[in-house]
Design an enzyme around this catalytic site. Structure first.
Site, PDB file in Angstrom:
ATOM      1  N   ARG A 137     120.179 120.675  65.761  1.00 34.38           N
ATOM      2  CA  ARG A 137     120.257 121.357  67.054  1.00 34.38           C
ATOM      3  C   ARG A 137     119.652 120.439  68.106  1.00 34.38           C
ATOM      4  NH1 ARG A 137     115.297 123.395  68.377  1.00 34.38           N
ATOM      5  NH2 ARG A 137     113.763 123.332  66.715  1.00 34.38           N
ATOM      6  N   ARG A 180     118.830 124.287  77.662  1.00 34.84           N
ATOM      7  CA  ARG A 180     118.277 125.444  78.387  1.00 34.84           C
ATOM      8  C   ARG A 180     118.990 125.610  79.715  1.00 34.84           C
ATOM      9  NH1 ARG A 180     112.158 123.920  77.665  1.00 34.84           N
ATOM     10  NH2 ARG A 180     112.007 124.101  75.416  1.00 34.84           N
ATOM     11  N   ARG A 208     110.890 104.998  58.422  1.00 31.86           N
ATOM     12  CA  ARG A 208     110.984 104.215  59.652  1.00 31.86           C
ATOM     13  C   ARG A 208     109.555 103.947  60.090  1.00 31.86           C
ATOM     14  NH1 ARG A 208     114.752 101.257  61.228  1.00 31.86           N
ATOM     15  NH2 ARG A 208     114.668 101.754  63.441  1.00 31.86           N
ATOM     16  N   ARG A 238     110.320 104.370  74.176  1.00 28.30           N
ATOM     17  CA  ARG A 238     109.596 105.086  75.226  1.00 28.30           C
ATOM     18  C   ARG A 238     108.375 104.309  75.691  1.00 28.30           C
ATOM     19  NH1 ARG A 238     107.176 110.421  72.064  1.00 28.30           N
ATOM     20  NH2 ARG A 238     106.130 109.367  70.368  1.00 28.30           N
ATOM     21  N   GLU A 289     106.783 101.692  72.797  1.00 25.93           N
ATOM     22  CA  GLU A 289     106.960 102.063  71.392  1.00 25.93           C
ATOM     23  C   GLU A 289     108.310 101.549  70.887  1.00 25.93           C
ATOM     24  OE1 GLU A 289     107.317 106.324  69.388  1.00 25.93           O
ATOM     25  OE2 GLU A 289     105.407 106.073  70.416  1.00 25.93           O
ATOM     26  N   TYR A 338     108.745 115.347  57.421  1.00 26.08           N
ATOM     27  CA  TYR A 338     108.353 115.162  58.815  1.00 26.08           C
ATOM     28  C   TYR A 338     107.626 116.426  59.271  1.00 26.08           C
ATOM     29  CZ  TYR A 338     108.160 114.250  63.727  1.00 26.08           C
ATOM     30  OH  TYR A 338     107.681 114.038  64.996  1.00 26.08           O
ATOM     31  N   ASP A 384     105.054 118.292  62.118  1.00 26.23           N
ATOM     32  CA  ASP A 384     104.282 118.310  63.358  1.00 26.23           C
ATOM     33  C   ASP A 384     102.837 118.631  62.998  1.00 26.23           C
ATOM     34  OD1 ASP A 384     106.276 117.692  65.194  1.00 26.23           O
ATOM     35  OD2 ASP A 384     106.950 119.767  65.353  1.00 26.23           O
TER      36      ASP A 384
END
Length: 367
Positions: free
Chosen positions: A171, A175, A248, A279, A299, A347, A349
């Site tokens: 996804r 918005r 990675r 970034r 980065e 992964y 958070d």
């Protein structure tokens, strides 16, 4: 009798939570950390009075009230809201994709106009998307894909979007409001004083050995404690018995600039393919800094090779199949727990790492 109740391999967030609850339960812990500091990837370095996120931007966000209450009981958080900006060849777009993005891209002003534009472009993909490019276009249309997704994603993964599986982008946030808040979570912020404040409190009651490689002296360290909580790479723990998992990695270039405000926002994503970095982070904006100088970090995603820091698991089907083999071995261990992003090849958070460690602390009878 062994010297410690728990040996914590790795000094990141996962083991920090275990350490905190273990201390409350009266257990004695030793932390063995390969780096020269605790905190894992949330470690901050002080430069020019600015807390520099040494291993990339870390913005705490969660909808889990128990996790939010846990971290706020240890440190105070500010009200930082993540509102990154995308730079495509000098054109600046708000992220995530919202009405500000669509207005800049197409000149549309209403949600209905924006939706009609995206629906028109999405219709180019018929049937089930066969790769990441088709998946992305089916979600956000061709224009947004080409300017804001394609180049960034190809740099991130080191291969063409047509060669990447569709499931990597299940996804993309779209918005139809003029809201630049990147996260949907109920809570977000940065610890006042930087993440080291949180780390110090989590590990306050542990013995710590820094710059030590647990696997190089495994027998010795295993003899010190009844239980090992291991947060390193699971394939390395088992001597790459079934082969190596893929990751990675990242390379960071940090510099001090003799200016007060370089880019006006903490994070700018460079979404064209030609710019080699993904970034630029301007760290002072995480804590509303007013220092006379600023610190920025570029980065660069790179292919991981042994000896480098593994940052992102490559969760494609081949790697998941390989991980399952290691997970079977891990399940059979009676005195070793595998946790965190590397131990579970997932992964995570930050809030999910904490949640996972809180659950494990419960299973271990520590809370």
């Amino acid at each position: 009798m062994k010297k410690y109740d728990i040996l914590l391999v790795g000094g990141g967030l996962y083991n920090g939570v275990i350490a905190y609850y273990a201390a409350k339960a009266g257990k004695k812990c030793l932390v063995v950390e390969k780096r020269e500091h605790l905190g894992g990837n949330i470690y901050c370095e002080d430069m020019e009075g600015i807390h520099v996120h040494k291993y990339g931007a870390h913005i705490f966000h969660t909808s889990n009230k128990e996790v939010w209450d846990f971290v706020n009981a240890l440190v105070e958080f500010n009200r930082y809201t993540n509102s990154p900006v995308a730079n495509y060849k000098g054109e600046m777009y708000n992220m995530p994709f919202n009405m500000n993005t669509f207005n800049k891209m197409w000149g549309v002003r209403t949600p209905a106009e924006a939706k009609a534009k995206i629906d028109e472009q999405k219709s180019a993909i018929i049937g089930e998307p066969q790769n990441l490019e088709e998946q992305a276009i089916s979600l956000v249309g061709k224009d947004i894909y080409e300017k804001l997704v394609k180049g960034y994603t190809e740099k991130q993964w080191g291969r063409d979007c047509k060669e990447l599986p569709a499931f990597i982008i299940k996804r993309l946030p779209v918005r139809y409001t003029y809201d630049n808040n990147y996260f949907n979570d109920r809570y977000q912020g940065i610890p006042i004083g930087g993440y080291n404040e949180l780390t110090d409190r989590l590990y306050a009651d542990c013995d710590v050995e820094l710059g030590r490689d647990y696997l190089a002296d495994k027998e010795y360290y295993d003899g010190l404690a009844d239980l090992v909580v291991y947060t390193g790479t699971i394939d390395e723990y088992y001597g790459y018995k079934f082969g190596k998992l893929e990751y990675r990695s990242l390379k960071f270039e940090t510099e001090v600039l003799d200016e007060e405000n370089h880019q006006g926002v903490a994070v700018v994503n460079y979404t064209d393919r030609e710019t080699p970095y993904t970034r630029i982070i301007e760290h002072k904006h995480f804590e509303y800094g007013t220092q006379p100088k600023t610190v920025i970090t570029k980065e660069y995603p790179v292919t991981w090779t042994e000896g480098m820091e593994p940052y992102y698991p490559v969760n494609n089907e081949d790697n998941q199949e390989l991980y399952r083999k290691y997970a079977e071995l891990a399940k059979a261990e009676s005195s070793v727990v595998f946790g965190g992003r590397l131990g579970e090849y997932k992964y995570y958070d930050m809030d999910k790492v904490i949640e996972s460690a809180m659950n494990k602390a419960g299973e271990l009878g520590l809370r």
